[in-house]
Design a protein around this motif. Structure first.
Motif, PDB file in Angstrom:
ATOM      1  N   ALA A  60       4.097   3.695  11.377  1.00  0.00           N
ATOM      2  CA  ALA A  60       5.478   3.544  11.841  1.00  0.00           C
ATOM      3  C   ALA A  60       6.211   2.484  11.034  1.00  0.00           C
ATOM      4  N   PHE A  61       5.558   1.339  10.824  1.00  0.00           N
ATOM      5  CA  PHE A  61       6.207   0.281  10.056  1.00  0.00           C
ATOM      6  C   PHE A  61       6.336   0.663   8.575  1.00  0.00           C
ATOM      7  N   ASN A  62       5.445   1.528   8.128  1.00  0.00           N
ATOM      8  CA  ASN A  62       5.608   2.066   6.773  1.00  0.00           C
ATOM      9  C   ASN A  62       6.900   2.866   6.680  1.00  0.00           C
ATOM     10  N   ASN A  63       7.201   3.659   7.717  1.00  0.00           N
ATOM     11  CA  ASN A  63       8.470   4.389   7.737  1.00  0.00           C
ATOM     12  C   ASN A  63       9.663   3.446   7.819  1.00  0.00           C
ATOM     13  N   LEU A  64       9.496   2.322   8.538  1.00  0.00           N
ATOM     14  CA  LEU A  64      10.581   1.340   8.593  1.00  0.00           C
ATOM     15  C   LEU A  64      10.825   0.743   7.213  1.00  0.00           C
ATOM     16  N   SER A  65       9.745   0.478   6.482  1.00  0.00           N
ATOM     17  CA  SER A  65       9.905  -0.041   5.115  1.00  0.00           C
ATOM     18  C   SER A  65      10.547   1.012   4.212  1.00  0.00           C
ATOM     19  N   ASP A  66      10.234   2.295   4.483  1.00  0.00           N
ATOM     20  CA  ASP A  66      10.876   3.360   3.714  1.00  0.00           C
ATOM     21  C   ASP A  66      12.377   3.395   3.963  1.00  0.00           C
ATOM     22  N   ALA A  67      12.772   3.119   5.209  1.00  0.00           N
ATOM     23  CA  ALA A  67      14.207   3.041   5.512  1.00  0.00           C
ATOM     24  C   ALA A  67      14.846   1.901   4.726  1.00  0.00           C
ATOM     25  N   GLY A 100      14.803   0.720  -8.142  1.00  0.00           N
ATOM     26  CA  GLY A 100      13.540   1.456  -8.087  1.00  0.00           C
ATOM     27  C   GLY A 100      12.340   0.529  -8.090  1.00  0.00           C
ATOM     28  N   LEU A 101      12.435  -0.569  -8.853  1.00  0.00           N
ATOM     29  CA  LEU A 101      11.338  -1.542  -8.891  1.00  0.00           C
ATOM     30  C   LEU A 101      11.196  -2.253  -7.544  1.00  0.00           C
ATOM     31  N   LEU A 102      12.319  -2.582  -6.907  1.00  0.00           N
ATOM     32  CA  LEU A 102      12.265  -3.222  -5.595  1.00  0.00           C
ATOM     33  C   LEU A 102      11.630  -2.287  -4.560  1.00  0.00           C
ATOM     34  N   VAL A 103      11.964  -1.004  -4.645  1.00  0.00           N
ATOM     35  CA  VAL A 103      11.346  -0.024  -3.742  1.00  0.00           C
ATOM     36  C   VAL A 103       9.837  -0.018  -3.947  1.00  0.00           C
ATOM     37  N   ALA A 104       9.399  -0.042  -5.205  1.00  0.00           N
ATOM     38  CA  ALA A 104       7.966  -0.035  -5.498  1.00  0.00           C
ATOM     39  C   ALA A 104       7.273  -1.277  -4.948  1.00  0.00           C
ATOM     40  N   VAL A 105       7.925  -2.447  -5.056  1.00  0.00           N
ATOM     41  CA  VAL A 105       7.354  -3.694  -4.547  1.00  0.00           C
ATOM     42  C   VAL A 105       7.190  -3.623  -3.029  1.00  0.00           C
ATOM     43  N   ILE A 106       8.197  -3.076  -2.347  1.00  0.00           N
ATOM     44  CA  ILE A 106       8.115  -2.941  -0.883  1.00  0.00           C
ATOM     45  C   ILE A 106       6.966  -2.007  -0.501  1.00  0.00           C
ATOM     46  N   LEU A 108       4.206  -1.419  -2.190  1.00  0.00           N
ATOM     47  CA  LEU A 108       2.941  -2.128  -2.413  1.00  0.00           C
ATOM     48  C   LEU A 108       2.683  -3.156  -1.313  1.00  0.00           C
ATOM     49  N   PHE A 109       3.720  -3.879  -0.915  1.00  0.00           N
ATOM     50  CA  PHE A 109       3.573  -4.894   0.128  1.00  0.00           C
ATOM     51  C   PHE A 109       3.123  -4.264   1.442  1.00  0.00           C
ATOM     52  N   MET A 110       3.751  -3.155   1.826  1.00  0.00           N
ATOM     53  CA  MET A 110       3.382  -2.496   3.075  1.00  0.00           C
ATOM     54  C   MET A 110       1.961  -1.934   3.001  1.00  0.00           C
ATOM     55  N   GLY A 111       1.578  -1.425   1.831  1.00  0.00           N
ATOM     56  CA  GLY A 111       0.219  -0.924   1.682  1.00  0.00           C
ATOM     57  C   GLY A 111      -0.815  -2.021   1.855  1.00  0.00           C
ATOM     58  N   LEU A 112      -0.554  -3.195   1.269  1.00  0.00           N
ATOM     59  CA  LEU A 112      -1.491  -4.316   1.388  1.00  0.00           C
ATOM     60  C   LEU A 112      -1.565  -4.835   2.823  1.00  0.00           C
ATOM     61  N   GLU A 113      -0.413  -4.892   3.498  1.00  0.00           N
ATOM     62  CA  GLU A 113      -0.413  -5.324   4.890  1.00  0.00           C
ATOM     63  C   GLU A 113      -1.186  -4.345   5.774  1.00  0.00           C
ATOM     64  N   LEU A 114      -1.051  -3.058   5.478  1.00  0.00           N
ATOM     65  CA  LEU A 114      -1.777  -2.054   6.252  1.00  0.00           C
ATOM     66  C   LEU A 114      -3.284  -2.187   6.029  1.00  0.00           C
TER      67      LEU A 114
END
Length: 388
Positions: A60-67, A100-106, A108-114
């Protein structure tokens, strides 16, 4: 839905080379992405809480980061569409790459937190509560993310937009990740196995993998990547289609963002041609490049002697020496300057990238081979890199 909305809100939507049209597509994709991801976040967060699933809550929070990523994409396209100013005379198109780079950083951050929260779930497992609404929300999420992948990939490929393609890759990762979460929920319901945390790790790895590829694809144009080979061929074919142009070399492509490309090149012309006519020809080619390929061009004329037997003979000699070293070598801008004691052979050598010899080593080798043919010949060489 995207096709219908583009028909309604984007005029001349097929003219994708227009920066304003690109901006409109970017804003539309961003707005739809924000809406869909917020809906998915709300549904998954509710289901994750009532089912006590770390994988679903994390998804769910991954989807929030996608938003949030969609907001960045939307803002990025808005800023990239700004007109040139005294401080940025070539416009702000590269902001699209930065977004696009900022999207990629977000991502990666969400993946590491997960990954972090999933390891905690493995160490301290908790029972998962299965319900029909959980099944419905996860299935709906898979379908929605599949749809987002398809429309983002279609538009991103159409526009050659790294932020939109990054969003497409992220949507595909999310679809696979949610499928794993659904599988984990079903296994936990029908068996005694608790694999919620392990599936959370797999989801995190999927997300990190997508973030890595998204970052790689956006960093490359920021660093100054090689131009697209098809684009280089189009330039070459357009210029060489004109009678009076004998050759093209030293092509440089400066990318200041999609739709904001500047190029410079050298065009070989007959040395005995009329200067005014040749200048008119070069102007015509520059205008055609702007109209047909949407790039601003600056063309330098290189006069080449044609019909001179001695120049042709020595050029053939130099080419023979090059091909004796490697068939991949070629030359241009060949001219000779004859003196009382020796003759200078002046030319540029074109070599492919990753050629086994250094520029200095290759230059020395060519000079030695030409001197072996005739000690009175001196080669004066510049080295260029091969574009295609």
């Amino acid at each position: 839905m995207i096709t219908l909305l583009s028909k309604v809100f984007i005029k001349n939507r097929e003219n994708i080379t227009d920066p304003n049209i690109r901006q409109s597509y970017g804003i539309l994709c961003g707005a739809v992405g924000i809406f869909l991801n917020l809906c998915l976040f709300a549904g998954k967060f509710f289901v994750g809480i009532i089912s006590n699933s770390i994988a679903i809550t994390a998804d769910a929070f991954n989807n929030l980061s996608d938003a949030g990523s969609s907001i960045i994409t939307l803002i990025g396209f808005r800023m990239a569409g700004q007109k040139p100013d005294p401080h940025h005379p070539f416009g702000h198109g590269r902001i699209e790459y930065i977004s696009g780079l900022l999207v990629a950083v977000i991502i990666l951050f969400m993946g590491l937190e997960l990954l972090k929260s999933s390891f905690s779930k493995i160490i301290h497992p908790e029972p998962l509560t299965f319900s029909p609404i959980l099944l419905f929300v996860l299935l709906a999420s898979i379908l929605v993310k599949g749809y987002m992948f398809l429309y983002n990939r279609q538009i991103g490929t159409k526009l050659n937009s790294s932020p939109i393609l990054a969003t497409a890759a992220d949507s595909l990762s999310d679809m696979l990740a949610t499928s794993l979460v659904l599988i984990a929920a079903l296994i936990s319901h029908f068996t005694t196995l608790s694999i919620d945390g392990w599936c959370g790790i797999l989801v995190g790895l999927f997300i990190c993998y997508g973030g890595y590829h998204a970052a790689r694809d956006t960093i490359s144009p920021l660093l100054g990547q090689a131009p697209d080979k098809d684009f280089v061929r189009q330039i070459h074919n357009l210029v060489m289609a004109h009678e009076g142009i004998l050759g093209v070399h030293d092509l440089i492509v400066h990318n200041y963002g999609p739709g904001r490309i500047l190029i410079s090149l050298h065009a070989e012309v007959p040395a005995d041609g009329c200067l005014l006519e040749l200048h008119e020809l070069i102007d015509t080619i520059e205008h055609q490049l702007k109209e047909q390929l949407h790039c601003h061009a600056v063309i330098h004329m290189d006069p080449v002697c044609v019909g001179d037997e001695e120049t042709a003979r020595l050029k053939h000699l130099a080419e023979d020496c090059l091909h004796g070293i490697s068939e991949s070598l070629s030359l241009h801008d060949f001219r000779i300057v004859a003196g009382p004691t020796h003759t200078n052979l002046i030319f540029d050598v074109v070599i492919p990238y990753h050629f086994p010899l250094s520029d200095k080593e290759l230059t020395t080798l060519i000079q030695d081979k030409i001197r072996q043919r005739n000690p009175n010949y001196t080669a004066i060489i510049d080295v260029d890199k091969q574009m295609i």
